[in-house]
Design a protein around this motif. Structure first.
Motif, PDB file in Angstrom:
ATOM      1  N   SER A   1      19.358  40.131  18.128  1.00 52.86           N
ATOM      2  CA  SER A   1      18.448  39.430  19.027  1.00 52.86           C
ATOM      3  C   SER A   1      19.005  38.047  19.338  1.00 52.86           C
TER       4      SER A   1
ATOM      5  N   THR B   1      18.901  30.391  18.413  1.00 52.10           N
ATOM      6  CA  THR B   1      19.107  31.261  17.256  1.00 52.10           C
ATOM      7  C   THR B   1      19.573  32.640  17.701  1.00 52.10           C
TER       8      THR B   1
ATOM      9  N   VAL C   1      20.389  36.434  15.840  1.00 51.99           N
ATOM     10  CA  VAL C   1      20.328  37.254  14.632  1.00 51.99           C
ATOM     11  C   VAL C   1      21.368  38.355  14.758  1.00 51.99           C
TER      12      VAL C   1
ATOM     13  N   THR D   1      21.462  40.835   7.221  1.00 47.70           N
ATOM     14  CA  THR D   1      21.051  40.192   8.468  1.00 47.70           C
ATOM     15  C   THR D   1      21.307  38.699   8.327  1.00 47.70           C
TER      16      THR D   1
ATOM     17  N   THR E   1      21.247  34.834  10.369  1.00 45.70           N
ATOM     18  CA  THR E   1      20.783  34.054  11.510  1.00 45.70           C
ATOM     19  C   THR E   1      21.804  32.978  11.833  1.00 45.70           C
TER      20      THR E   1
ATOM     21  N   MET F   1      22.701  29.661  13.890  1.00 47.02           N
ATOM     22  CA  MET F   1      22.060  28.534  14.559  1.00 47.02           C
ATOM     23  C   MET F   1      23.060  27.878  15.503  1.00 47.02           C
TER      24      MET F   1
ATOM     25  N   SER G   1      22.273  33.404   4.282  1.00 42.91           N
ATOM     26  CA  SER G   1      21.413  34.064   5.277  1.00 42.91           C
ATOM     27  C   SER G   1      21.447  33.381   6.636  1.00 42.91           C
ATOM     28  N   THR G   2      21.891  32.120   6.678  1.00 42.52           N
ATOM     29  CA  THR G   2      22.017  31.411   7.952  1.00 42.52           C
ATOM     30  C   THR G   2      23.364  30.705   8.003  1.00 42.52           C
TER      31      THR G   2
END
Length: 404
Positions: free
Chosen positions: A148, A155, A157, A164, A166, A168, A213-214
């Motif tokens: 997405s 953002t 994903v 998964t 994310t 930025m 995760s990010t």
């Protein structure tokens, strides 16, 4: 791949210097270079040196003989320099074969060539060191399939292997997108987050959170690629194409194999091990040994049982991630070495129209066992980036394997 930070340049001289070092941060030669003495310019790689000058080879393959008078300045700049303020004075003695140079000068008094009035020098060793550092940064970053995109919040994903992540995007993030008909990062265009689409392949370098995760992106590149798999039904050596019946669509597809395509062949025993991983079994259908001795990169090859709790589709995606990461260590192949009946997996560019032929980014032959383990060809795919070493990501490695 190889993929580096090519920043926006502001004057003609910096554009020429950037062309020399595609794959490393650009030297943004600013007002000082713009004020360089008027004359002709030549940029390229040093082919040879002499007591009075050098010969450079341009990106077009043309040799230019340059005479450098004793009084002419040689300015040495480092990859990533923002202007000539950081340049250090040098001399003809500092120039070596393989270095990159930009020469400003006048036509030679006799014969072809230039008499230099200014020489800007970038050492090959410095370029290589910067290149290596940038590759490491991409490898430590991440990559995967876009799930997405929210351009308003910056953002993205992505599905990275079984995780998964994310991504930025900030106003400082450099965003690039692969050109439709090219497999080279050098041809990637400056883009925006708004052009990134669900299903794109994405590669990113930046700062990860503690749990991974990010990631706050310093730079990212995206592109739409297609995956094909099946048996080669025809080879046209003169056109540089292969034709196969794709297992997923059940349609015949013709793919171009060019000079920049990464063509590899996986040894049979290693292919059996990948297939065994996909099926969650031990040694593979042909009883391949636990260690495929003599196979480049076999130490890190997948094998044995799948991870606890993995279903069939997860095992195939995980095996695909492992296979993508080991690609750069597999034996190389050529179009001439392929034959009708070869089982292949291909990741290719996505043409902008139905009349264009997709260009192979990566073609992997010898995948008979892998295709038997995934007869639909729906979940086992390759990454378009083949440098390897990615952290379990679906796009294991940096863009342009060489490209890149």
């Amino acid at each position: 791949m190889r993929m580096m930070n090519v920043a926006k340049v502001c004057v003609r001289v910096s554009v020429m210097m950037a062309a020399l070092v595609v794959g490393v941060p650009t030297v943004q030669v600013m007002a000082q270079a713009a004020a360089a003495p008027a004359g002709q310019r030549a940029a390229g790689t040093v082919k040879s040196t002499s007591a009075t000058g050098l010969t450079l080879t341009t990106t077009a393959g043309q040799d230019v003989v340059v005479t450098i008078p004793d009084a002419v300045k040689v300015l040495m700049v480092a990859p990533g320099s923002k202007d000539l303020k950081s340049a250090t004075p040098g001399s003809l003695g500092d120039v070596a074969v393989g270095d990159k140079v930009l020469v400003v000068g006048d036509p030679a008094a006799s014969g072809p060539g230039l008499t230099a009035t200014r020489v800007i020098l970038m050492k090959a060793g410095a370029i290589a060191a910067t290149h290596q550092a940038e590759e490491a940064a991409w490898t430590k970053g991440g990559g995967g399939i876009v799930k997405s995109v929210d351009a308003a919040t910056g953002t993205i994903v992505i599905a990275s292997g079984l995780k998964t992540v994310t991504v930025m995007v900030t106003p400082q993030t450099i965003v690039r997108r692969y050109a439709g008909g090219s497999v080279r990062f050098a041809d990637a265009k400056v883009s925006t987050i708004a052009q990134i689409q669900k299903g794109d392949q994405l590669r990113v370098r930046g700062t990860k959170s503690a749990d991974g995760s990010t990631i706050t992106a310093d730079e990212l590149v995206s592109g739409m690629f297609r995956n094909y798999s099946g048996l080669i039904s025809a080879i046209d050596a003169s056109a540089g194409t292969v034709t196969l019946k794709d297992l997923t669509t059940k349609k015949a597809v013709t793919v171009a194999v060019g000079a920049n395509s990464d063509v590899r062949r996986i040894p049979p025993m290693l292919a059996e091990r990948v297939a065994a991983r996909m099926k969650g079994t031990g040694a593979g259908a042909a009883g391949a040994p636990a260690g495929a001795q003599g196979v480049p990169g076999a130490q890190g090859a997948p094998g044995g049982h799948g991870a606890p709790g993995e279903d069939g589709a997860q095992r195939e995606r995980s095996a695909g991630s492992d296979l993508s990461q080991m690609l750069s260590r597999l034996p190389t192949e050529t179009l001439a070495g392929l034959k009708v009946g070869d089982a292949v997996m291909i990741v290719a560019t996505s043409p902008s129209s139905d009349t264009e032929t997709p260009m192979a980014v990566t073609l992997l032959a010898g995948v008979d066992a892998i295709l038997r383990a995934s007869p639909s060809g729906q979940t086992m795919t390759l990454s378009p980036w083949s440098l390897g070493g990615g952290e379990g990501g679906e796009g294991g490695g940096g863009p342009e394997g060489g490209q890149r």
